[in-house]
Design an enzyme around this catalytic site. Structure first.
Site, PDB file in Angstrom:
ATOM      1  N   ARG A 101      51.977  34.640  39.181  1.00 46.55           N
ATOM      2  CA  ARG A 101      51.443  34.460  37.831  1.00 46.55           C
ATOM      3  C   ARG A 101      52.141  35.347  36.800  1.00 46.55           C
ATOM      4  O   ARG A 101      52.474  34.892  35.706  1.00 46.55           O
ATOM      5  CB  ARG A 101      49.928  34.744  37.834  1.00 46.55           C
ATOM      6  CG  ARG A 101      49.090  33.612  38.425  1.00 46.55           C
ATOM      7  CD  ARG A 101      47.797  34.124  39.016  1.00 46.55           C
ATOM      8  NE  ARG A 101      48.063  34.986  40.158  1.00 46.55           N
ATOM      9  CZ  ARG A 101      48.360  34.540  41.388  1.00 46.55           C
ATOM     10  NH1 ARG A 101      48.412  33.238  41.602  1.00 46.55           N
ATOM     11  NH2 ARG A 101      48.596  35.371  42.387  1.00 46.55           N
TER      12      ARG A 101
ATOM     13  N   CYS B  57      41.336  37.687  39.976  1.00 41.98           N
ATOM     14  CA  CYS B  57      42.683  37.733  39.397  1.00 41.98           C
ATOM     15  C   CYS B  57      43.722  36.983  40.231  1.00 41.98           C
ATOM     16  O   CYS B  57      44.830  36.743  39.756  1.00 41.98           O
ATOM     17  CB  CYS B  57      43.119  39.178  39.186  1.00 41.98           C
ATOM     18  SG  CYS B  57      43.366  40.119  40.704  1.00 41.98           S
TER      19      CYS B  57
END
EC number: 2.1.3.3
Length: 375
Positions: A80, A318
């Site tokens: 990410r 996350c």
């Protein structure tokens, strides 16, 4: 604008005022609205689904990185963060240069001060994902250009900014009166700033290991008016280290933090439940012991119901996620904001690149009351 004579760096959100944090969030939302139309097939909107070769009639997002290069100095694997950084730099008109563990080894083949000077002489910003936090501190000490922390052993500021943007975008889930206004078709493609929904004071529960994401939550959420309830095993290695807790106390955040070893006690009254990986990169040898220590910490509907969480509680993680940390029912269910949160990594990193690398304006002046739209 004239550049500051002092090079601005960002290691943790503890370095920012609440006003500066809000400025980043507002700017992230603005960039997201102005950039997204450029990413859609031309002519898709309002053309009955047909594609068009007509040129875009929309203004480009800020091109503050035009002709500039940003070094992505990553000593740890990333999905990410790397994707967010590379696409954000491109949208701002710049280029991201990835330097992985096999390309450069800080302090191995060359000293960190020398590497900082070399990279800073060729690039206009450094986005560093490192191991020990001391590595990025040394990098910033000698870099002639801004250094932004992409992740270190102590802090993960870009992740928490993405979480906060997600909360603002979904403010109506916590209070229907706080919904972000929906811009008109014309306003959505303009450079005009749209006010984000105000997030009411929340009770945020964190269940799991005290790692870098939680550390930035500890120094941020209480200053934004939220209560933080943390559950982690009664073992010093699962609690915030002294360097982090000192910043928590310095900022007065400790008054709004409740710590327990009981995950059910932590989720009491929670509007938002957050967890993270139990086994970070480099901790693989501890896997068996960690799984034993975190037994009973999996986020489930049952745990939150028994603990007395708000009936409409939402969930964040996350990523990457393991099923031991949260079950499929929660992770893929209607409570989850995980993938919206993941998408927002791009826009908050883009805002930081624009303000820190492109304009040197993030830390050059106090963000309290600053009009991000004047940039």
């Amino acid at each position: 604008m004239a550049l500051s004579t002092k090079v601005p760096h960002l290691m943790t959100l503890a370095d920012l005022t609440p006003g500066q944090i809000q400025r980043i969030i507002t700017h992230s939302y603005h960039l997201k609205r102005t950039a997204q139309p450029w990413l859609a097939p031309q002519g898709r909107a309002g053309s009955g689904g047909k594609y068009s070769n007509a040129p875009h009639k929309l203004r480009m997002p800020s091109q503050s990185l035009f002709s500039k290069s940003i070094a992505l100095l990553f000593s740890k694997r990333s999905t990410r963060t790397r994707l967010s950084a590379e696409t954000a730099a491109l949208l701002l008109g710049g280029q991201a240069l990835f330097l992985g563990r096999e390309d450069i080894q800080l302090g191995v083949n060359e000293t960190v001060p020398d590497s900082a000077r070399v990279i800073g002489g060729m690039c206009q910003g450094i986005f560093a994902r490192v191991g020990d936090h001391s590595e990025i501190e040394e990098l910033a000490r000698y870099s002639p250009v801004p250094v932004l922390n992409a992740l270190s052993s102590l802090w993960h500021p870009t992740q928490v900014l993405a979480d906060i943007l997600t909360l603002h975008e979904h403010a109506a889930l916590f209070d229907p009166a706080s919904a972000s206004p929906t811009p008109s078709a014309a306003d959505a493609f303009s450079q005009k700033y749209t006010k984000l929904g105000e997030v009411r004071p929340l009770t945020v529960a964190y269940v799991g290991d005290s790692a870098n994401v939680l550390h930035d939550m500890l120094v941020t959420y209480p200053r934004l008016g939220h209560q933080l309830r943390v559950a982690s095993p009664e073992n010093d290695k699962y609690r915030a280290p002294k360097a982090v807790w000192d910043r928590v106390v310095e900022l007065g955040c400790d008054k709004n933090i409740f710590w327990t070893a009981d995950p059910r006690a932590a989720v009491k009254g929670a509007d938002l439940v957050v967890t993270d990986t139990w086994i970070s990169m480099g901790q693989e040898a501890e896997k068996a012991q960690r799984l034993k220590d975190f037994a009973g910490y999996q986020v489930t509907e049952a745990l939150c119901r028994e603990g007395g969480a708000n009936p409409d509680w939402k969930f964040m993680h996350c990523l990457p996620r393991k099923q031991d940390e949260v079950d499929d029912e929660v992770f893929y269910g209607p409570r989850s904001l995980v993938f919206q949160e993941s998408d927002n990594r791009k826009w908050t990193i883009m805002a930081l690149f624009d303000l820190l690398f492109g304009k040197w304006s993030l830390l050059a002046r106090n963000g309290e009351g600053a009009d991000a739209g004047s940039e």
